[in-house]
Design a protein around this motif. Sequence first.
Motif, PDB file in Angstrom:
ATOM      1  N   ASN A 292      -1.104  -7.991   0.567  1.00  0.00           N
ATOM      2  CA  ASN A 292      -0.759  -8.314  -0.823  1.00  0.00           C
ATOM      3  C   ASN A 292       0.509  -7.541  -1.196  1.00  0.00           C
ATOM      4  O   ASN A 292       0.450  -6.411  -1.671  1.00  0.00           O
ATOM      5  N   ILE A 293       1.647  -8.159  -0.935  1.00  0.00           N
ATOM      6  CA  ILE A 293       2.936  -7.491  -1.141  1.00  0.00           C
ATOM      7  C   ILE A 293       3.780  -8.327  -2.093  1.00  0.00           C
ATOM      8  O   ILE A 293       3.959  -9.531  -1.883  1.00  0.00           O
ATOM      9  N   ALA A 325       5.248  -1.027   7.156  1.00  0.00           N
ATOM     10  CA  ALA A 325       4.951   0.284   6.563  1.00  0.00           C
ATOM     11  C   ALA A 325       3.908   0.191   5.456  1.00  0.00           C
ATOM     12  O   ALA A 325       3.322   1.209   5.070  1.00  0.00           O
ATOM     13  N   ILE A 326       3.669  -0.999   4.935  1.00  0.00           N
ATOM     14  CA  ILE A 326       2.671  -1.193   3.876  1.00  0.00           C
ATOM     15  C   ILE A 326       1.363  -1.632   4.519  1.00  0.00           C
ATOM     16  O   ILE A 326       1.301  -2.660   5.182  1.00  0.00           O
ATOM     17  N   GLU A 327       0.318  -0.863   4.310  1.00  0.00           N
ATOM     18  CA  GLU A 327      -0.948  -1.129   4.993  1.00  0.00           C
ATOM     19  C   GLU A 327      -1.645  -2.377   4.454  1.00  0.00           C
ATOM     20  O   GLU A 327      -2.078  -3.228   5.216  1.00  0.00           O
ATOM     21  N   SER A 328      -1.789  -2.484   3.146  1.00  0.00           N
ATOM     22  CA  SER A 328      -2.482  -3.655   2.599  1.00  0.00           C
ATOM     23  C   SER A 328      -1.872  -4.160   1.299  1.00  0.00           C
ATOM     24  O   SER A 328      -1.833  -5.357   1.043  1.00  0.00           O
ATOM     25  N   GLU A 329      -1.359  -3.254   0.480  1.00  0.00           N
ATOM     26  CA  GLU A 329      -0.847  -3.648  -0.824  1.00  0.00           C
ATOM     27  C   GLU A 329       0.365  -2.807  -1.190  1.00  0.00           C
ATOM     28  O   GLU A 329       0.394  -1.598  -0.959  1.00  0.00           O
ATOM     29  N   ASP A 349      10.691   0.162  -0.182  1.00  0.00           N
ATOM     30  CA  ASP A 349       9.261  -0.176  -0.116  1.00  0.00           C
ATOM     31  C   ASP A 349       8.430   1.049  -0.468  1.00  0.00           C
ATOM     32  O   ASP A 349       8.890   2.192  -0.347  1.00  0.00           O
ATOM     33  N   ASN A 350       7.221   0.830  -0.956  1.00  0.00           N
ATOM     34  CA  ASN A 350       6.322   1.924  -1.293  1.00  0.00           C
ATOM     35  C   ASN A 350       5.162   1.999  -0.304  1.00  0.00           C
ATOM     36  O   ASN A 350       3.996   2.091  -0.679  1.00  0.00           O
ATOM     37  N   GLY A 351       5.527   1.954   0.984  1.00  0.00           N
ATOM     38  CA  GLY A 351       4.526   2.023   2.046  1.00  0.00           C
ATOM     39  C   GLY A 351       4.135   3.457   2.380  1.00  0.00           C
ATOM     40  O   GLY A 351       4.067   4.331   1.510  1.00  0.00           O
ATOM     41  N   THR A 352       3.937   3.704   3.671  1.00  0.00           N
ATOM     42  CA  THR A 352       3.468   5.025   4.111  1.00  0.00           C
ATOM     43  C   THR A 352       4.572   6.066   4.127  1.00  0.00           C
ATOM     44  O   THR A 352       4.308   7.264   4.250  1.00  0.00           O
ATOM     45  N   GLY A 353       5.831   5.619   4.019  1.00  0.00           N
ATOM     46  CA  GLY A 353       6.937   6.574   4.026  1.00  0.00           C
ATOM     47  C   GLY A 353       7.279   7.041   5.428  1.00  0.00           C
ATOM     48  O   GLY A 353       6.668   6.633   6.414  1.00  0.00           O
ATOM     49  N   ILE A 354       8.259   7.926   5.520  1.00  0.00           N
ATOM     50  CA  ILE A 354       8.714   8.466   6.811  1.00  0.00           C
ATOM     51  C   ILE A 354       8.590   9.979   6.788  1.00  0.00           C
ATOM     52  O   ILE A 354       9.018  10.634   5.830  1.00  0.00           O
ATOM     53  N   VAL A 404      14.012   9.769  -1.228  1.00  0.00           N
ATOM     54  CA  VAL A 404      13.383   9.274  -2.466  1.00  0.00           C
ATOM     55  C   VAL A 404      12.026   9.935  -2.607  1.00  0.00           C
ATOM     56  O   VAL A 404      11.659  10.819  -1.840  1.00  0.00           O
ATOM     57  N   GLU A 405      11.253   9.484  -3.593  1.00  0.00           N
ATOM     58  CA  GLU A 405       9.955  10.105  -3.852  1.00  0.00           C
ATOM     59  C   GLU A 405       8.993   9.852  -2.702  1.00  0.00           C
ATOM     60  O   GLU A 405       9.212   9.009  -1.848  1.00  0.00           O
ATOM     61  N   GLU A 406       7.887  10.571  -2.705  1.00  0.00           N
ATOM     62  CA  GLU A 406       6.907  10.502  -1.627  1.00  0.00           C
ATOM     63  C   GLU A 406       6.367   9.080  -1.453  1.00  0.00           C
ATOM     64  O   GLU A 406       6.143   8.359  -2.423  1.00  0.00           O
ATOM     65  N   ASN A 407       6.171   8.682  -0.179  1.00  0.00           N
ATOM     66  CA  ASN A 407       5.647   7.357   0.177  1.00  0.00           C
ATOM     67  C   ASN A 407       6.555   6.210  -0.267  1.00  0.00           C
ATOM     68  O   ASN A 407       6.103   5.077  -0.417  1.00  0.00           O
TER      69      ASN A 407
END
Length: 423
Positions: A292-293, A325-329, A349-354, A404-407
Amino acid sequence: MALNLKRKRLENILAICVVTVFMGQVYISPFSQWFRFSLAVLILSLLLIYFKDVSVMAVSSSIAILMFLFRSFIHFIGNNDITFFKTLFHYVPVAMFYLIYGLLFKILNIRNKLDRPIVFILYLWICDSVGNMSEAILRSFWIDVDFDRVILLIILVGLLRSLITCFIYQIILYYKNSFEREQKENKFRELLLFTARLKTELFFLKKSMVDIEDMMEKSYELYEELEEPRLQDKALNISKNIHEIKKDYLRVVLGMEKTLSEENENLHMSIKDIFKIIKDNTYKLIDLGNKNISLEFSIKHNFKTSDFYPLISILNNLIINAIDAIESEGSIVVEESMSGKNYIFRITDNGTGIEEDDIDLIFEPGFTTKFDKTTGKMSTGIGLSHVKHIVESHYNGKIYLKDVEENTTLFEVKIPAPEIERR
């Protein structure tokens, strides 16, 4: 082949007859139970237009016989106070109507009038009205008919059915063209993405040629430095083999370049169109991954370029990484803007980050943190190195991983305007 074609035509004629006969049961009878206005004529017109390979007279003659027998049989079994012979006698004009309708349809060549709506409606009107008038005249020999009223109603109903037929045909044509246009657009998008991937591989073939050239020079230098004849021969053979490999690479590269340049030399695309292609493809990938992205594309300067394949490849790779990088949403934002004489493309993107320790290694060939959860197999780790190479070597641009900010991950691609606009 001819037998199959003949069989197909017979099947089409049978299908037209069956549908038309049954639609003849949807009707109104303003004068008597023997004279009716049905939907059969409207359906017959549309089917004759659609099945252009069938004979109009073969269809109209078959329907004349079947409609005559079917209506006679239905009326006879529903009425015990009339003989079957009398029933047949009263439905003979029905056969007359369909024979005249088919004959006029063929004479007026209505199938070739589809691109002229006014003529199309007029000729259908003539077929319908003349056929019904002939039926009414034939019935007048044994039924009292108010011709003033009958003729007026026949003309009005004929006009109405002709207008409805034309309207339905235009709707069908519109949706058919829309469907075909959508199919062509889908194929075009797939072709563009395929060509973009092919262009990416072409860039790396060229890079490999440079590496091969470098290895050939070093192997030849080694040949000159060695003193032992046996080792010299080995070094020389290695140098020759590398040279042959380089020639094979060159043939492949030249062939690919010639094909791609000939096919697309006059093609230009705007950023808006490029984003639309990428957006449609991205939604397919998201659906495939059951995620769900949300996607957001922002354009500040809608410039055109003929050198769009590398750009599609760059953006597509970065967006695919964002999806992974985005697990589900989550959400992905793609922005285009201009800073000075550079076009800026940002993918957020606001996924898991690096991880902070991985930032310096992210563009190194072979470095990856992705793996297949089912098989445990690691990714190749060449996606971002591909992107970096195209940005720097093809566009003379730069790519950055922004803090950028976390995640939240933000990649920024900076391409000099002259490098992409002049192409």
